[in-house]
Structures are given as structure tokens and as C-alpha cells.
Motif scaffolding. Structure first.
Motif, PDB file in Angstrom:
ATOM      1  N   UNK A   1       1.057  -1.233   0.010  1.00 51.49           N
ATOM      2  CA  UNK A   1       0.073  -0.148  -0.049  1.00 51.49           C
ATOM      3  C   UNK A   1       1.076   1.173  -0.188  1.00 51.49           C
ATOM      4  N   UNK A   2       0.341   2.365  -0.156  1.00 54.54           N
ATOM      5  CA  UNK A   2       0.922   3.614  -0.144  1.00 54.54           C
ATOM      6  C   UNK A   2       0.265   4.598   0.961  1.00 54.54           C
ATOM      7  N   UNK A   3       1.008   5.572   1.181  1.00 56.91           N
ATOM      8  CA  UNK A   3       0.418   6.471   2.122  1.00 56.91           C
ATOM      9  C   UNK A   3      -0.935   7.253   1.634  1.00 56.91           C
ATOM     10  N   UNK A   4      -0.826   7.370   0.437  1.00 53.35           N
ATOM     11  CA  UNK A   4      -2.139   8.050  -0.160  1.00 53.35           C
ATOM     12  C   UNK A   4      -3.284   6.860  -0.535  1.00 53.35           C
ATOM     13  N   UNK A   5      -2.930   5.639  -0.345  1.00 46.45           N
ATOM     14  CA  UNK A   5      -3.966   4.563  -0.442  1.00 46.45           C
ATOM     15  C   UNK A   5      -5.307   4.981   0.456  1.00 46.45           C
TER      16      UNK A   5
ATOM     17  N   UNK B   1     -16.972   6.715   4.021  1.00 48.72           N
ATOM     18  CA  UNK B   1     -16.055   7.825   3.442  1.00 48.72           C
ATOM     19  C   UNK B   1     -14.933   6.994   3.472  1.00 48.72           C
ATOM     20  N   UNK B   2     -14.080   7.241   2.130  1.00 52.05           N
ATOM     21  CA  UNK B   2     -13.073   6.730   1.956  1.00 52.05           C
ATOM     22  C   UNK B   2     -11.854   7.710   2.382  1.00 52.05           C
ATOM     23  N   UNK B   3     -10.798   7.453   3.437  1.00 53.19           N
ATOM     24  CA  UNK B   3      -9.889   8.077   3.960  1.00 53.19           C
ATOM     25  C   UNK B   3      -8.449   7.595   3.667  1.00 53.19           C
ATOM     26  N   UNK B   4      -7.666   8.548   3.244  1.00 59.63           N
ATOM     27  CA  UNK B   4      -5.964   7.997   3.098  1.00 59.63           C
ATOM     28  C   UNK B   4      -5.417   7.405   4.222  1.00 59.63           C
ATOM     29  N   UNK B   5      -4.390   6.363   4.278  1.00 60.22           N
ATOM     30  CA  UNK B   5      -3.660   5.589   5.127  1.00 60.22           C
ATOM     31  C   UNK B   5      -2.924   6.732   5.905  1.00 60.22           C
ATOM     32  N   UNK B   6      -2.405   7.646   5.259  1.00 62.28           N
ATOM     33  CA  UNK B   6      -1.658   8.797   6.075  1.00 62.28           C
ATOM     34  C   UNK B   6      -2.305   9.330   7.311  1.00 62.28           C
ATOM     35  N   UNK B   7      -3.873   9.683   6.928  1.00 61.91           N
ATOM     36  CA  UNK B   7      -4.447  10.159   7.568  1.00 61.91           C
ATOM     37  C   UNK B   7      -5.052   9.333   8.864  1.00 61.91           C
ATOM     38  N   UNK B   8      -5.234   8.142   8.391  1.00 60.87           N
ATOM     39  CA  UNK B   8      -5.717   6.815   9.384  1.00 60.87           C
ATOM     40  C   UNK B   8      -4.584   6.700  10.402  1.00 60.87           C
TER      41      UNK B   8
END
Length: 402
Positions: free
Chosen positions: A92-96, A123-130
Motif C-alpha cells: 500500500x501507499x500513504x495515499x491509498x 467515507x474513504x480516507x488516506x492511510x496517512x490520515x488513518x
């Protein structure tokens, strides 16, 4: 050197060395230290506690360190480890972006009345935010969203957590969810929490700075990091708090002072204020009472171990670079007693760099440190006739059990 042994299971061999060293103002490093003498000088209100030197793995203080306890949100460090691994492996990537499912929302989001990142349903949320939602806010909804995104379900993710835990050396931890919400079978020890924290620091340095972030803004929400150590001016830069009624208040903390990092875990405390005070106290004591001391230069031969069935009857031992230990700084002018320990005689083949022995170092006040020792050269196997002769030799010299 005199050879000694104790017959507990496999025969244990030791070569004793007396090291007259001055420890005034300096300390020591190891791969495990139980500072028994020093531990009597420190008392904690925590029901479970451990203090570990990150560079060496030395345990400077421990109290009920191996008892299983509900880790609460501190087990989110294992959740984060799984995500860091997936990022590092390129899965995965941080923006996944991962979906906030109804299960994740109801179990860990706004309806759950637990710590939440408040991600809206579907809602779909970026891995970096999660990730920041987990680290800063301890969001249960974010943790479950990450788990489902990586493994399809939280249950499958928990099973993968346990499998990965075994691979990285956590032998006792059991996981049943990604959040740390109470489950009677979701358990860890404070020692393994410290080992996990150390593993993250050493294995994922590219992601570790997230733990030092004091604030995280998401939509209209402004979150402040729940880790009290970050705001006490003692050099803290991580890691994770936890609280459930079944196990009380706890924290895994990491602090750097003078280029030396310690990790502490305290839990079983009654209030947030106790957690803040006890976590600060254990670090202040650790940095004041302990230090590192170099015993051998890199590549220096420390001793030898007996070998059966090889082209040499001995193999030389050395450390993995400079050999240091972590022990109490005081009293000054301590005499250290060192013992090389291994189960032997060792059997060929042995490859250069194999970990085959341990150096046990004891100080005057009975604190001790253990450092792994490695083969300094190869020992190749020999044929049957030579192995028979070796057996006769070792039996004659009482190096083999009869």
C-alpha cells in the motif's frame, strides 16, 4: 580461563573473567539486563512496569513484566506495525484510501462512545490520515478501517497480527482485535510491549516521527496527542497510551537524552494523572541511575567455546562490534565479573557470525547484563572417525555428559 558448568538440561559452560572497571559517571550495554540491585532503589505505583535501553535491549527495571495483562490501546502499536510493514513492502501507499465500513464506524467510531477519529460512515480516507488518527487520537474507527483495508476483516487482521508478533519475537502476546478494546483473550506483557516499541523504532525509522506529532486536524476535528510525555520537556518523541477499566491507565513511552534512547511501559495505574507522573519518574530515574560502558573493542576476541565434530576443537567469540553493557553507574569503582555461557560442546558446522554464546556480566551490587557473542570464524565438520575421536576426548576431559 577456568571452565564451569551447571547441569540444568543441556550442559552450560562458562569462562570467568574479572574486570576491574571504574563506573563513576558511566554505565553499560547488553542484550538483556535485569538490574536487581538498582531496582530496589526505585518503586513504582504501576502494577506492571519495565524500562528498556533501546540500543542494547537491556532491561533496567522490571516489575511484573511477564504477566499477561489487557494492553488496551497500547496494543495499537502492533496494528501500526502491520501497516508500516505493508507500506515498506510496497503493498500500500500513504495515499491509498480505505473505506470506513459500517462495522468500523459502529464498533470504533462516533456511535461507539470510545476514542475515535470521527471518520464519517462510508467515507474513504488516506492511510496517512488513518495512521495519525491512530497515533494521535487513538482512533478505534481508524484502527479497524486499516485492519479491514489490509486483511478484509478485523478478525483476519488480528490473526495476522499474532502471526507477525511471533516472527518478530513476541512469544506470548495474543490479539483478538485491532483496537485494544477489551477482550479476555487480547493480552500482552509489558516486556513484549517494550520489545514491540523497540522493534518499531529500529525497523521503521521512516514512519516513527509520526509518534512525535502533538496535533492532528481532520475535517472539523482538532486532536491533541494523548501521550502526556510529549508535553513534559524530557525528550519524549512517542509512543502510545492505553486505558480500559479492566486494566487501568498505561503508556508505552520513548525518550531520548544525550543520544541515548530508553523505552518504558507502565500500566495498571488508577488515574491519568498517575500515568503522567509515573511515566515521567521512571525515565528520570533510568537516565540518572544507568549508563553505558565499553568492555571490548570491535573485533576483539573475548574468549573461546568448545566444539565437537569440527576441524577445530574451539571457536573464538566476539561481539557484534564494540561490546558494551548497561549497568548502574554507582557505586563507583565497581568490579565486574563476566562469564561466557553456552550449551556445549557446540556442534560443527559453525559459520562466522553465528550467535553461539552469551556474555553474562555482573556488577558489585548484583545487577547483571547479558550480551550475545558470535563466532569469529568458520568451523567446518569432519568425518566419522574424527567425530568418534572427539567424543572420546570430550568424555575423557568431562566435556560430554555420559
Amino acid at each position: 580461563m577456568a571452565h564451569v558448568f551447571s547441569t540444568t538440561g543441556l550442559r552450560r559452560w562458562g569462562a570467568f573473567l574479572l574486570l576491574a572497571v571504574c563506573l563513576a559517571g558511566v554505565g553499560i550495554s547488553a542484550d538483556r539486563v535485569s538490574a536487581q540491585g538498582a531496582s530496589t532503589e526505585y518503586v513504582t505505583k504501576a502494577k506492571y512496569a519495565v524500562l528498556m535501553d533501546v540500543e542494547t535491549g537491556a532491561v533496567l527495571y522490571q516489575y511484573n513484566a511477564d504477566q499477561m495483562v489487557a494492553p488496551a490501546s497500547m496494543s495499537k502499536l502492533m496494528t501500526l506495525t502491520m501497516v508500516f510493514k505493508a507500506l515498506k513492502d510496497g503493498k500500500i501507499k500513504l495515499d491509498t484510501e480505505f473505506l470506513m465500513s459500517e462495522y468500523a464506524w459502529r464498533t470504533g467510531g462516533a456511535p461507539s462512545r470510545t476514542s475515535a477519529m470521527m471518520v464519517p460512515l462510508n467515507t474513504r480516507t488516506k492511510v496517512s490520515e488513518l495512521l495519525r488518527g491512530v497515533i494521535v487520537e487513538s482512533g478505534n474507527d481508524a484502527s479497524i478501517a486499516l485492519a479491514e483495508g489490509l486483511a478484509g476483516s478485523e478478525a483476519a487482521f488480528a490473526q495476522a497480527m499474532e502471526e507477525e508478533a511471533r516472527l518478530i519475537g513476541l512469544k506470548k502476546s495474543t490479539f483478538r482485535n485491532a483496537t485494544g478494546l477489551f477482550n479476555a483473550e487480547h493480552l500482552m506483557t509489558v516486556r513484549e510491549l517494550a520489545l514491540l516499541g523497540r522493534y518499531i523504532v529500529r525497523t521503521y525509522p521512516e514512519f516513527y516521527p509520526m509518534f512525535a506529532e502533538k496535533n492532528f486536524n481532520y475535517r472539523t476535528h482538532k486532536f491533541i496527542n494523548r501521550n502526556p510525555l510529549l508535553f513534559q520537556g524530557i525528550g519524549a518523541d512517542g509512543m502510545k497510551t492505553g486505558h480500559i477499566k479492566e486494566s487501568g491507565y498505561g503508556v508505552v513511552g520513548s525518550v531520548v537524552q544525550n543520544n541515548r534512547r530508553l523505552i518504558a511501559v507502565v500500566t495498571g495505574l488508577q488515574t491519568d494523572a498517575e500515568r503522567r507522573e509515573e511515566s515521567r519518574r521512571i525515565f528520570e530515574w533510568g537516565f540518572r541511575a544507568f549508563g553505558e560502558f565499553k568492555l571490548y573493542e570491535a573485533g576483539e576476541i573475548i574468549g573461546k567455546a568448545k566444539v565437537w565434530g569440527g576441524d577445530s576443537l574451539n571457536v573464538s567469540l566476539m561481539g557484534a562490534g564494540e561490546l558494551t553493557v548497561v549497568l548502574p553507574k554507582y557505586p563507583a569503582n565497581q568490579k565486574l565479573r563476566a562469564e561466557i555461557i553456552y550449551s556445549g560442546p557446540l556442534k560443527a558446522p559453525i559459520n562466522k557470525g553465528d550467535q553461539i554464546a552469551t556474555l553474562l556480566v555482573r556488577s558489585s551490587n548484583d545487577a547483571f547484563a547479558e550480551v550475545p557473542l558470535y563466532a569469529a570464524h568458520d568451523v567446518k565438520p569432519v568425518g566419522m572417525i574424527w567425530r568418534g575421536l572427539h567424543s572420546l576426548y570430550f568424555m575423557a576431559t568431562r566435556y560430554l555428559p555420559i
